[in-house]
Design a protein around this motif. Structure first.
Motif, PDB file in Angstrom:
ATOM      1  N   CYS A 196      16.924  55.497  46.615  1.00 31.64           N
ATOM      2  CA  CYS A 196      15.756  56.381  46.583  1.00 31.64           C
ATOM      3  C   CYS A 196      16.011  57.674  47.348  1.00 31.64           C
ATOM      4  O   CYS A 196      15.455  58.723  47.013  1.00 31.64           O
ATOM      5  CB  CYS A 196      14.546  55.693  47.202  1.00 31.64           C
ATOM      6  SG  CYS A 196      14.100  54.109  46.485  1.00 31.64           S
ATOM      7  N   LYS A 242       5.062  62.013  43.741  1.00 33.75           N
ATOM      8  CA  LYS A 242       6.240  62.706  44.271  1.00 33.75           C
ATOM      9  C   LYS A 242       5.923  63.739  45.354  1.00 33.75           C
ATOM     10  O   LYS A 242       6.665  64.698  45.554  1.00 33.75           O
ATOM     11  CB  LYS A 242       7.040  63.361  43.141  1.00 33.75           C
ATOM     12  CG  LYS A 242       7.588  62.366  42.126  1.00 33.75           C
ATOM     13  CD  LYS A 242       8.437  63.028  41.055  1.00 33.75           C
ATOM     14  CE  LYS A 242       8.965  62.011  40.071  1.00 33.75           C
ATOM     15  NZ  LYS A 242       9.791  62.637  39.013  1.00 33.75           N
ATOM     16  N   LYS A 271       8.828  56.225  46.733  1.00 33.11           N
ATOM     17  CA  LYS A 271       9.909  57.165  46.476  1.00 33.11           C
ATOM     18  C   LYS A 271      10.687  57.458  47.754  1.00 33.11           C
ATOM     19  O   LYS A 271      11.876  57.759  47.710  1.00 33.11           O
ATOM     20  CB  LYS A 271       9.353  58.474  45.906  1.00 33.11           C
ATOM     21  CG  LYS A 271       8.778  58.379  44.505  1.00 33.11           C
ATOM     22  CD  LYS A 271       9.850  58.118  43.467  1.00 33.11           C
ATOM     23  CE  LYS A 271      10.804  59.291  43.322  1.00 33.11           C
ATOM     24  NZ  LYS A 271      11.843  59.030  42.287  1.00 33.11           N
TER      25      LYS A 271
END
Length: 305
Positions: free
Chosen positions: A266, A241, A196
């Motif tokens: 991203c 996350k 991420k």
């Protein structure tokens, strides 16, 4: 730092070959650093760790310029030549992993060019204990990053030399200032997956790695390199996350964005670079479970679930 990366970028663009298309992605910028006198003194004290990065970066432009574009180069590598190349990269240069990717005009940074579509990608780990600390960013992290930039920068020059000796076309692109996105190169070369936070996550080092590349005339390297499925990692990141929640600059997107030309984003480069005014950031690296726990353990547990 940008003034030192420009010569190799210019040299590659002058050779040309494959030029970026109009819908290619813009390259991010190098943020300016602001060091205090004590920081400069520390850099001087650690000049032996930093000098290979600077020397190899400056040398890369001359090595690129020495490439004879009028010459016919070999484009098929034999099994013996591959063995020799693999052994040199792993045993002599001590790279953790390497692979090969193919890049198109849209995947080159806008305004840039690369000489060959085939790209060898080298990966080397950084010591993760510098990143798992209470206070980030810090000078120790920056010195570790700079040292590994030197390792991978020197390695891409030496691999270039070996390939040229074998009769192949080869040009280096140093760890600093690539004409392509290195995380994307690592992903396309099957070295890992992109987290991420936009960094390549590999089995040997998680996000604690640095990459360099060599553009080559060799077209059949994939005949000798086994593939591995890293797609589970993206599923893990979409559930985790932690880097999104930890980033103090809100630079990491909750959900990836797609720009007008179809490029996946991203992070916000502008927001991310705002944290690089001093030593760099590395907060997302510290927050990433792959830094603290390890790739294999996370994979084993996640795949079972």
């Amino acid at each position: 730092m940008e003034f030192m990366t420009k010569p190799q970028q210019k040299a590659l663009n002058e050779i040309g070959g494959i030029k970026a298309s109009d819908d290619a992605k813009e390259k991010g910028y190098f943020p300016k650093r602001h060091f205090k006198s004590k920081d400069i003194l520390r850099l001087i004290q650690n000049r032996k760790r930093i000098s290979p990065t600077i020397k190899s970066l400056l040398k890369s432009a001359n090595v690129i310029k020495s490439h004879d574009i009028s010459k016919e180069y070999k484009n098929k590598i034999s099994k013996y030549e591959f063995y020799k190349l693999d052994k040199y990269i792993r045993d002599v240069l001590k790279m953790d992993s390497w692979g090969v990717a193919t890049f198109s005009e849209k995947e080159i940074f806008k305004g840039d060019a690369i000489p060959y579509k085939n790209v060898i990608v080298l990966s080397k780990h950084m010591k993760d204990d510098h990143f798992v600390v209470k206070e980030l960013p810090n000078m120790d992290c920056m010195l570790e990053v700079m040292e590994v930039y030197g390792d991978t920068g020197v390695a891409c020059l030496k691999v270039t030399g070996l390939l040229r000796y074998m009769g192949f076309g080869a040009l280096p692109n140093h760890s600093l200032g690539g004409n392509i996105n290195y995380s994307e190169a690592g992903y396309k070369a099957n070295l890992g997956f992109i987290g991420k936070h936009g960094m390549l996550i590999t089995p040997h080092s998680g996000p604690c790695n640095r990459l360099s590349v060599i553009y080559t005339s060799i077209e059949n390297l994939t005949d000798f390199i086994p593939s591995e499925d890293h797609s589970w990692g993206n599923n893990f990141c979409n559930k985790c996350k932690k880097c999104v929640a930890t980033c103090p600059y809100d630079a990491i997107y909750e959900e990836n964005k797609i720009d007008k030309n179809g490029h996946i984003e991203c992070i916000s480069n502008e927001r991310c670079n705002s944290g690089f005014s001093k030593y760099g950031c590395a907060i997302c690296i510290a927050a990433c479970p792959f830094t603290k726990v390890g790739y294999d353990k996370i994979k084993e547990k996640f795949v079972k679930e």
